[in-house]
Every structure is written in structure tokens, then in C-alpha cells.
Design a protein around this motif. Structure first.
Motif, PDB file in Angstrom:
ATOM      1  N   UNK A 130      30.577  38.448  43.311  1.00  0.00           N
ATOM      2  CA  UNK A 130      29.823  37.812  44.397  1.00  0.00           C
ATOM      3  C   UNK A 130      30.429  36.451  44.705  1.00  0.00           C
ATOM      4  N   UNK A 131      30.691  36.227  45.992  1.00  0.00           N
ATOM      5  CA  UNK A 131      31.067  34.895  46.456  1.00  0.00           C
ATOM      6  C   UNK A 131      29.830  34.321  47.135  1.00  0.00           C
ATOM      7  N   UNK A 132      29.185  33.385  46.453  1.00  0.00           N
ATOM      8  CA  UNK A 132      27.871  32.897  46.880  1.00  0.00           C
ATOM      9  C   UNK A 132      27.989  31.676  47.778  1.00  0.00           C
ATOM     10  N   UNK A 133      27.261  31.726  48.882  1.00  0.00           N
ATOM     11  CA  UNK A 133      27.138  30.583  49.781  1.00  0.00           C
ATOM     12  C   UNK A 133      25.689  30.433  50.207  1.00  0.00           C
ATOM     13  N   UNK A 134      25.412  29.350  50.897  1.00  0.00           N
ATOM     14  CA  UNK A 134      24.038  29.063  51.297  1.00  0.00           C
ATOM     15  C   UNK A 134      23.493  30.111  52.268  1.00  0.00           C
ATOM     16  N   UNK A 135      24.290  30.509  53.261  1.00  0.00           N
ATOM     17  CA  UNK A 135      23.796  31.370  54.333  1.00  0.00           C
ATOM     18  C   UNK A 135      24.061  32.852  54.112  1.00  0.00           C
ATOM     19  N   UNK A 136      25.048  33.181  53.282  1.00  0.00           N
ATOM     20  CA  UNK A 136      25.354  34.594  53.056  1.00  0.00           C
ATOM     21  C   UNK A 136      26.129  34.772  51.759  1.00  0.00           C
ATOM     22  N   UNK A 137      26.121  35.984  51.271  1.00  0.00           N
ATOM     23  CA  UNK A 137      26.912  36.369  50.100  1.00  0.00           C
ATOM     24  C   UNK A 137      27.928  37.404  50.524  1.00  0.00           C
ATOM     25  N   UNK A 138      29.136  37.274  49.986  1.00  0.00           N
ATOM     26  CA  UNK A 138      30.129  38.333  50.122  1.00  0.00           C
ATOM     27  C   UNK A 138      30.140  39.105  48.794  1.00  0.00           C
ATOM     28  N   UNK A 139      29.915  40.407  48.890  1.00  0.00           N
ATOM     29  CA  UNK A 139      29.766  41.253  47.703  1.00  0.00           C
ATOM     30  C   UNK A 139      30.933  42.223  47.616  1.00  0.00           C
ATOM     31  N   UNK A 140      31.411  42.449  46.397  1.00  0.00           N
ATOM     32  CA  UNK A 140      32.389  43.518  46.166  1.00  0.00           C
ATOM     33  C   UNK A 140      31.928  44.328  44.956  1.00  0.00           C
ATOM     34  N   UNK A 141      31.663  45.608  45.183  1.00  0.00           N
ATOM     35  CA  UNK A 141      31.210  46.512  44.120  1.00  0.00           C
ATOM     36  C   UNK A 141      32.338  47.468  43.749  1.00  0.00           C
ATOM     37  N   UNK A 142      32.602  47.596  42.470  1.00  0.00           N
ATOM     38  CA  UNK A 142      33.605  48.549  42.000  1.00  0.00           C
ATOM     39  C   UNK A 142      33.106  49.217  40.733  1.00  0.00           C
ATOM     40  N   UNK A 143      33.678  50.376  40.442  1.00  0.00           N
ATOM     41  CA  UNK A 143      33.334  51.104  39.222  1.00  0.00           C
ATOM     42  C   UNK A 143      34.625  51.460  38.505  1.00  0.00           C
ATOM     43  N   UNK A 144      34.480  52.204  37.425  1.00  0.00           N
ATOM     44  CA  UNK A 144      35.668  52.639  36.689  1.00  0.00           C
ATOM     45  C   UNK A 144      36.454  53.686  37.455  1.00  0.00           C
ATOM     46  N   UNK A 145      35.836  54.294  38.489  1.00  0.00           N
ATOM     47  CA  UNK A 145      36.468  55.398  39.197  1.00  0.00           C
ATOM     48  C   UNK A 145      36.989  55.028  40.578  1.00  0.00           C
ATOM     49  N   UNK A 146      36.480  53.962  41.191  1.00  0.00           N
ATOM     50  CA  UNK A 146      36.998  53.598  42.501  1.00  0.00           C
ATOM     51  C   UNK A 146      37.117  52.083  42.625  1.00  0.00           C
ATOM     52  N   UNK A 147      38.056  51.676  43.513  1.00  0.00           N
ATOM     53  CA  UNK A 147      38.411  50.260  43.614  1.00  0.00           C
ATOM     54  C   UNK A 147      37.276  49.415  44.149  1.00  0.00           C
ATOM     55  N   UNK A 148      36.462  49.975  45.015  1.00  0.00           N
ATOM     56  CA  UNK A 148      35.295  49.225  45.433  1.00  0.00           C
ATOM     57  C   UNK A 148      35.135  49.055  46.921  1.00  0.00           C
ATOM     58  N   UNK A 149      34.031  48.437  47.271  1.00  0.00           N
ATOM     59  CA  UNK A 149      33.664  48.216  48.665  1.00  0.00           C
ATOM     60  C   UNK A 149      33.161  46.787  48.817  1.00  0.00           C
ATOM     61  N   UNK A 150      33.565  46.134  49.913  1.00  0.00           N
ATOM     62  CA  UNK A 150      33.126  44.765  50.178  1.00  0.00           C
ATOM     63  C   UNK A 150      32.184  44.753  51.374  1.00  0.00           C
TER      64      UNK A 150
END
Length: 229
Positions: A16-36
Motif C-alpha cells: 500500500x502506498x498511503x496518502x491523505x486522499x487515496x491509497x494505491x494498492x497492489x495485491x499479489x499471491x504466490x501464483x500471480x504477480x498481482x493487480x494494482x
């Protein structure tokens, strides 16, 4: 008896890249690189997203320590997630990553380092210690501001060629020195008003710097408990 091993539980790594107005999220698992993706800075909404798309996963989160504090970290832990608050300087960057910095890239890096088990959390204070720390920081702010105002008054006297009596030519501002300042006369009222304005600012800071007796006792008791523990 549940014979399922912890190794078979799927794992989710949330950077998570946390800011006051919004968060940028990146989810990944052991099987796939992830989604932002981006989302409002509301921990409950992230919980709902994870519960919907990654139900049954063992969740780990991480974000950089900064101005947004630890409320998100405490929320994540209350959901039963593993949460790390990390020093930004401890996040390993490869090659061009050191020169390219965006919210999306930061979230991806945090998720990657979390997945590779290369992140260590900083020491997160409990709420009592955190609020006590804010009190001491405020005290330091007042001291710095008071020092700045005193310096401005001294510079004004120097600029107009007003020599301080030898007994007052030091860093200690006694009542006698303040009375001497109050009785200074200038050729024009504008300089007097300037000095008065700065003196009033100093008086306001001094009044803010005086903790009530009960508050002072509370601080002392908290410090004693911290030292003992």
C-alpha cells in the motif's frame, strides 16, 4: 481434527502506498504477480475487497511510515491480518526503480518485498505512548518558535542601533528584560508596534507552554510507567 497445514493456506501480499486522499494498492499471491488499483483511504473498504476476492487467504500488508500514522496498521491487525509499517529507506530498489518513483511502482515494490520476506517493521508505539509523543513534539515546536521570535526581536534592536544593557546581553529573558523592552521608545510608532506584535506572539507561546498542574502530573505518571515497563 483439522489436518490442513499452514503451508496449504493461500497467501495474499498487499503493498500500500498511503496518502491523505487515496491509497494505491497492489495485491499479489504466490501464483500471480498481482493487480494494482486505487481506493479511498478507508481500511474497511480494503477489508471488504479482500474478503470478496481473496476469501480464506492469509493476508499480509505493508506500507511506509509517514504522516498518515498508524491508524491503518491498527485496523489491519484488528482484521487478523499481519501488518508491517516499514522505513522507506529499507525497501530494496533495483536499477531504474531507484530513479522512477510513482505511487503504483511504490505499491508494487512493497508487495514484492513483502512477498519475498525482505521487510522488517519499525517499532509501532501504542496509542498512549503515541499521544504522549505528540505532546512532547508540540513542546519542541513551541521552544523553536519562541527562539525564533526572540531572535527577531534582537535583530530589530540591532537594526535600529539600540544597545542592550550589559546585564541583559545574554540568552536569559527575565521579567526585568521584558519590562525594559516594554519601556523602549522609538521615534515613530510603527517600530514600537512591530516590537509589540512580536512580544505579544512570545507571550502567547509562553501561555501555551504552561501545562496545567493535573496534565503535568499525568505526564510524569505515564513516563514512570514507561520506564518501569
Amino acid at each position: 481434527m483439522d489436518t490442513q497445514s499452514t503451508a496449504s493456506i493461500p497467501k495474499l501480499y498487499v503493498g500500500i502506498d498511503i496518502h491523505k486522499r487515496s491509497w494505491k494498492i497492489h495485491c499479489s499471491t504466490d501464483l500471480f504477480a498481482g493487480k494494482s488499483f486505487s481506493m479511498p483511504p478507508v481500511p474497511e473498504q480494503l477489508f471488504q475487497y479482500v474478503n470478496k476476492h481473496f476469501h480464506g487467504y492469509e493476508v499480509s500488508t505493508a506500507y511506509e511510515a509517514g504522516c498518515c500514522g498508524y491508524y491503518a496498521h491498527r485496523s489491519f491487525e484488528s482484521y487478523g491480518w499481519k501488518s508491517l509499517v516499514v522505513n522507506p529507506a529499507d525497501i530494496h530498489r533495483k536499477g531504474k526503480e531507484r530513479h522512477t518513483k510513482t505511487d503504483k511502482i511504490d505499491a508494487q515494490l512493497i508487495s514484492r518485498e513483502l512477498k519475498d520476506d525482505r521487510l522488517e517493521t519499525i517499532v509501532v508505539p501504542d496509542k498512549k505512548r503515541e499521544e504522549l509523543r505528540s505532546l512532547f513534539r508540540r513542546r519542541n515546536d513551541l521552544v523553536k518558535e519562541m527562539r525564533r521570535i526572540k531572535s527577531m526581536i534582537k535583530m530589530q534592536l540591532l537594526y535600529f542601533g539600540i544597545k542592550e544593557p550589559e546585564e541583559f546581553d545574554n540568552d536569559h529573558w527575565s521579567h526585568k528584560y521584558r519590562n525594559w523592552l516594554d519601556n523602549l521608545s522609538f521615534e515613530f510608532d510603527t517600530a514600537r508596534e512591530t516590537l509589540n506584535s512580536r512580544a505579544v506572539s512570545g507571550s502567547q507561546i509562553r501561555s501555551c507552554d504552561r501545562l496545567p498542574i493535573n496534565s503535568a502530573r499525568i505526564v510524569v505518571n505515564i513516563i514512570k510507567k514507561i520506564i518501569i515497563s
